[in-house]
Design a protein around this motif. Structure first.
Motif, PDB file in Angstrom:
ATOM      1  N   LEU A  93       0.850  -1.190   0.000  1.00 58.54           N
ATOM      2  CA  LEU A  93       0.000   0.000   0.000  1.00 58.54           C
ATOM      3  C   LEU A  93       0.883   1.236   0.000  1.00 58.54           C
ATOM      4  N   ASP A  94       0.734   2.063  -1.022  1.00 58.51           N
ATOM      5  CA  ASP A  94       1.443   3.340  -1.096  1.00 58.51           C
ATOM      6  C   ASP A  94       0.657   4.354  -0.276  1.00 58.51           C
ATOM      7  N   ARG A  95       1.295   4.965   0.725  1.00 59.34           N
ATOM      8  CA  ARG A  95       0.598   5.891   1.617  1.00 59.34           C
ATOM      9  C   ARG A  95       0.063   7.111   0.881  1.00 59.34           C
ATOM     10  N   ARG A  96       0.536   7.362  -0.326  1.00 56.19           N
ATOM     11  CA  ARG A  96       0.013   8.496  -1.086  1.00 56.19           C
ATOM     12  C   ARG A  96      -1.454   8.308  -1.470  1.00 56.19           C
ATOM     13  N   VAL A  97      -1.986   7.107  -1.279  1.00 55.23           N
ATOM     14  CA  VAL A  97      -3.419   6.881  -1.493  1.00 55.23           C
ATOM     15  C   VAL A  97      -4.250   7.734  -0.535  1.00 55.23           C
ATOM     16  N   PHE A  98      -3.669   8.118   0.598  1.00 52.69           N
ATOM     17  CA  PHE A  98      -4.379   8.938   1.579  1.00 52.69           C
ATOM     18  C   PHE A  98      -4.032  10.421   1.391  1.00 52.69           C
ATOM     19  N   GLY A  99      -4.025  10.859   0.148  1.00 60.04           N
ATOM     20  CA  GLY A  99      -3.732  12.251  -0.157  1.00 60.04           C
ATOM     21  C   GLY A  99      -4.968  13.126  -0.106  1.00 60.04           C
ATOM     22  N   GLY A 100      -4.722  14.432  -0.106  1.00 54.67           N
ATOM     23  CA  GLY A 100      -5.791  15.423  -0.137  1.00 54.67           C
ATOM     24  C   GLY A 100      -5.582  16.400  -1.279  1.00 54.67           C
TER      25      GLY A 100
ATOM     26  N   THR B 266      -0.139  13.311   1.157  1.00 50.71           N
ATOM     27  CA  THR B 266       0.271  14.290   0.153  1.00 50.71           C
ATOM     28  C   THR B 266      -0.900  15.223  -0.110  1.00 50.71           C
ATOM     29  N   ILE B 267      -0.611  16.424  -0.594  1.00 48.37           N
ATOM     30  CA  ILE B 267      -1.687  17.356  -0.936  1.00 48.37           C
ATOM     31  C   ILE B 267      -1.415  17.962  -2.300  1.00 48.37           C
ATOM     32  N   ARG B 268      -2.378  17.777  -3.186  1.00 48.64           N
ATOM     33  CA  ARG B 268      -2.310  18.318  -4.544  1.00 48.64           C
ATOM     34  C   ARG B 268      -2.703  19.795  -4.499  1.00 48.64           C
ATOM     35  N   TYR B 269      -1.931  20.642  -5.201  1.00 50.99           N
ATOM     36  CA  TYR B 269      -2.087  22.090  -5.100  1.00 50.99           C
ATOM     37  C   TYR B 269      -1.524  22.720  -6.368  1.00 50.99           C
TER      38      TYR B 269
ATOM     39  N   SER C 193       2.383  16.956   5.661  1.00 53.39           N
ATOM     40  CA  SER C 193       2.073  16.386   4.344  1.00 53.39           C
ATOM     41  C   SER C 193       3.091  16.840   3.309  1.00 53.39           C
ATOM     42  N   GLU C 194       3.195  16.086   2.220  1.00 58.02           N
ATOM     43  CA  GLU C 194       4.085  16.423   1.124  1.00 58.02           C
ATOM     44  C   GLU C 194       3.317  17.114   0.004  1.00 58.02           C
ATOM     45  N   LEU C 195       4.022  17.934  -0.759  1.00 60.14           N
ATOM     46  CA  LEU C 195       3.418  18.719  -1.827  1.00 60.14           C
ATOM     47  C   LEU C 195       3.391  17.940  -3.135  1.00 60.14           C
ATOM     48  N   MET C 196       2.235  17.948  -3.788  1.00 58.01           N
ATOM     49  CA  MET C 196       2.049  17.431  -5.146  1.00 58.01           C
ATOM     50  C   MET C 196       1.614  18.633  -5.973  1.00 58.01           C
TER      51      MET C 196
ATOM     52  N   ALA D  43      -1.593   4.179  -6.908  1.00 55.45           N
ATOM     53  CA  ALA D  43      -0.479   4.499  -6.013  1.00 55.45           C
ATOM     54  C   ALA D  43      -0.562   5.915  -5.471  1.00 55.45           C
ATOM     55  N   SER D  44      -1.619   6.624  -5.842  1.00 56.02           N
ATOM     56  CA  SER D  44      -1.831   7.978  -5.342  1.00 56.02           C
ATOM     57  C   SER D  44      -3.309   8.301  -5.485  1.00 56.02           C
ATOM     58  N   ALA D  45      -3.841   9.034  -4.509  1.00 53.50           N
ATOM     59  CA  ALA D  45      -5.235   9.472  -4.579  1.00 53.50           C
ATOM     60  C   ALA D  45      -5.376  10.727  -3.734  1.00 53.50           C
ATOM     61  N   SER D  46      -6.318  11.582  -4.110  1.00 52.57           N
ATOM     62  CA  SER D  46      -6.504  12.846  -3.385  1.00 52.57           C
ATOM     63  C   SER D  46      -7.983  13.071  -3.127  1.00 52.57           C
ATOM     64  N   LEU D  47      -8.364  13.065  -1.849  1.00 54.18           N
ATOM     65  CA  LEU D  47      -9.724  13.439  -1.479  1.00 54.18           C
ATOM     66  C   LEU D  47      -9.908  14.911  -1.811  1.00 54.18           C
ATOM     67  N   ALA D  48     -10.920  15.209  -2.603  1.00 55.06           N
ATOM     68  CA  ALA D  48     -11.155  16.586  -3.053  1.00 55.06           C
ATOM     69  C   ALA D  48     -12.461  17.097  -2.427  1.00 55.06           C
ATOM     70  N   GLN D  49     -12.390  18.118  -1.569  1.00 55.05           N
ATOM     71  CA  GLN D  49     -11.176  18.792  -1.138  1.00 55.05           C
ATOM     72  C   GLN D  49     -11.038  18.660   0.367  1.00 55.05           C
ATOM     73  N   LEU D  50     -10.396  19.587   1.075  1.00 55.41           N
ATOM     74  CA  LEU D  50     -10.144  19.375   2.496  1.00 55.41           C
ATOM     75  C   LEU D  50     -10.965  20.254   3.425  1.00 55.41           C
ATOM     76  N   VAL D  51     -11.062  21.541   3.122  1.00 52.76           N
ATOM     77  CA  VAL D  51     -11.661  22.483   4.075  1.00 52.76           C
ATOM     78  C   VAL D  51     -12.737  23.324   3.375  1.00 52.76           C
ATOM     79  N   ASN D  52     -13.930  23.329   3.936  1.00 45.50           N
ATOM     80  CA  ASN D  52     -15.074  24.140   3.487  1.00 45.50           C
ATOM     81  C   ASN D  52     -15.600  23.725   2.116  1.00 45.50           C
ATOM     82  N   VAL D  53     -14.750  23.664   1.117  1.00 44.36           N
ATOM     83  CA  VAL D  53     -15.171  23.304  -0.240  1.00 44.36           C
ATOM     84  C   VAL D  53     -15.270  21.785  -0.345  1.00 44.36           C
ATOM     85  N   ILE D  54     -16.488  21.260  -0.397  1.00 45.51           N
ATOM     86  CA  ILE D  54     -16.766  19.818  -0.377  1.00 45.51           C
ATOM     87  C   ILE D  54     -15.759  19.088   0.515  1.00 45.51           C
ATOM     88  N   GLY D  55     -15.550  19.627   1.711  1.00 43.48           N
ATOM     89  CA  GLY D  55     -14.483  19.140   2.562  1.00 43.48           C
ATOM     90  C   GLY D  55     -14.957  18.398   3.791  1.00 43.48           C
TER      91      GLY D  55
END
Length: 513
Positions: free
Chosen positions: A22-29, A70-73, A124-127, A352-364
């Motif tokens: 399991l790649d921990r990047r699956v728990f990205g935001g 990780t957090i996509r930005y 978190s790491e930056l994507m 190997a990577s996934a990002s819950l969209a999004q984190l705060v206020n906006v569908i968060g």
């Protein structure tokens, strides 16, 4: 009160040799300059909890608890019109710009340096995504050199003058966003985008051949170009990228809750079909390379509500940080989110990577009030618990269960499950998709140890499946201990109520215990 009807659901966890890492990047935001996500969300200088850079401490604590890797930005649709240079340098000198993606004004108070500081606080790491909508290869190379350069060049000198001598060291980069979508600034055909993405990827790899690059796949499985888009784009970029993206959002439509509870079946099909196409492209090239999937936007999102009000906003007004896409999530929504997480884990051999969209206020999963509190939405809990409890390797779980009829997918299994394992024990994640029936689950775990004890268990379920957490009642919905979970003779047994999600952590029984 008459208890709900129930059905048996026996199952078995697969053998150890069927596991995969399991790649921990699956728990990205995912954090985008959209609505109140940045401003009044993570960044509010006047808030009592704000740090010296204006970031809310209460939000930082909740993001840490959520467990995003990780957090996509910075987007998202926003990135296709973004000039990254606007977000560096003295804050007082940064330009205000119109954001055409979300019909807002962007102040650029938060940019790469500030966001990197925030990432350090949340762990978190930056994507990083580059603009391939209104810009191209040259601007992507400028950003890469500014972010990661380590020799004496003009961009590195500017970065140092802006307060950062050391490189940011960003390793994962997205080559644009949703370039198949008509709503995207600079949207292109698959051939046009594929050629641009390939040129940009090859140029970026000249700077650093070890970068991990994500090319845009379809922005939804329902797109009319789905499938052909992936084939065409990969025909251009196969040798130069590591990932292809998937995006998917789900909502209850027309009051059909049972169909909504089958959402993870769509995600499963999406992943399987993209993998098949990527492997077909590889086979045609005689290559054993495996393109991985970055499922870097996924969530429950009530897009139909947004579409209903989108055209009512005055075109002459360009507000700063308006309240956009602030869905309030129900228990049922959270159960679907938990099921989607199960599906991502089931495909961790290719996702190997996934990002819950999004984190705060906006569908968060996190909400805030200016000057006031921050709180957890219902969807916070399945993500935080799965991220915390998931082990290093994924094990399939075969469950014999009843089915229900879906108008889109035919017969759908009522119970879905996955397990993970590590040196400390075994974690099991389960969902009951039925609206009416409980499930009597019995999972054989004997093949993974001489004996287990239940270390902790969590159940997300309410009699009112539309219960929510709000500013006035932020703790209305919380997971509770999953009463009745037991281990006997190497078999875990429990009763999953209708519309429920559960997580169970098993640890090895002490020798002689």
């Amino acid at each position: 009160m008459t208890p709900p009807a129930s059905h048996p659901a026996p199952g078995r966890i697969g053998p150890a040799d069927s596991s995969f890492p399991l790649d921990r990047r699956v728990f990205g935001g995912f954090v985008e300059h959209l609505g109140r996500h940045i401003y009044d969300g993570i960044h509010e200088p006047g808030h009592p909890s704000a740090d010296a850079r204006g970031f809310r401490g209460d939000v930082i604590e909740l993001v840490r608890e959520l467990g995003v890797s990780t957090i996509r930005y910075p987007g998202g649709n926003f990135v296709s019109g973004y000039r990254w240079e606007d977000g560096v340098g003295p804050v007082a000198e940064r330009p205000r710009r119109l954001d055409l993606a979300w019909h807002s004004t962007e102040t650029n108070e938060v940019g790469l340096h500030e966001f990197s500081h925030w990432l350090d606080q949340v762990g978190s790491e930056l994507m990083l995504a580059v603009n391939l909508g209104t810009r191209g290869t040259a601007e992507a190379l400028d950003l890469l050199e500014y972010a990661n350069g380590a020799v004496d060049t003009e961009w590195v000198r500017r970065r140092a003058a802006h307060g950062r001598a050391e490189p940011f060291g960003v390793t994962m980069w997205c080559l644009g966003n949703e370039m198949d979508g008509w709503w995207q600034l600079g949207a292109r055909s698959a051939a046009e985008y594929g050629a641009l993405a390939a040129r940009t990827a090859r140029a970026m790899r000249r700077f650093d051949p070890h970068l991990q690059l994500v090319v845009c796949g379809s922005s939804a499985r329902s797109m009319p170009t789905f499938g052909e888009w992936e084939r065409e784009v990969l025909s251009h970029t196969f040798d130069d990228v590591d990932f292809i993206s998937c995006h998917a959002y789900y909502e209850e439509r027309d009051g059909d809750a049972q169909e909504f509870l089958a959402s993870a079946v769509d995600m499963d099909l999406f992943i399987r079909q993209v993998v098949e196409i990527a492997d077909e492209v590889a086979a045609a090239r005689g290559s054993d390379k495996r393109i991985m999937i970055s499922f870097d936007e996924w969530n429950v999102w009530y897009q139909s509500r947004w579409n209903a009000i989108e055209g009512t906003q005055p075109l002459g007004e360009w507000p700063v940080a308006p309240r956009l896409l602030e869905d309030v999530y129900t228990v049922q929504d959270a159960v679907v989110v938990g099921d989607l997480l199960i599906t991502l884990l089931q495909h961790a051999d290719r996702v190997a990577s996934a990002s819950l969209a999004q984190l705060v206020n906006v569908i968060g999963p996190i909400m805030t009030e200016p000057g006031g509190p921050a709180w957890r939405q219902t969807t916070f809990f399945p993500f935080s618990l799965t991220s915390r409890l998931a082990g290093a390797r994924v094990l399939p779980v075969a469950v014999e269960t009843s089915t229900f009829r879906s108008s889109r997918f035919g017969e759908v299994p009522t119970v879905n499950a996955v397990a993970t394992v590590d040196d400390g024990g075994l974690s099991l994640f389960l969902v009951n998709r039925s609206l009416e029936e409980s499930a009597e689950v019995r999972i054989d775990v004997a093949g993974h140890g001489a004996g287990f004890d239940v270390a902790e268990s969590h159940l997300l379920h309410e009699a009112d499946r539309y219960a929510v957490n709000t500013l006035d009642d932020p703790d209305r919905v919380r997971p509770r201990p999953f009463d009745g979970v037991a281990i006997d003779g190497g078999v875990l047994s429990a009763t999953l109520p209708p519309v429920s999600w559960a997580a169970v952590r098993l640890t090895p029984r002490p020798v002689g215990g």
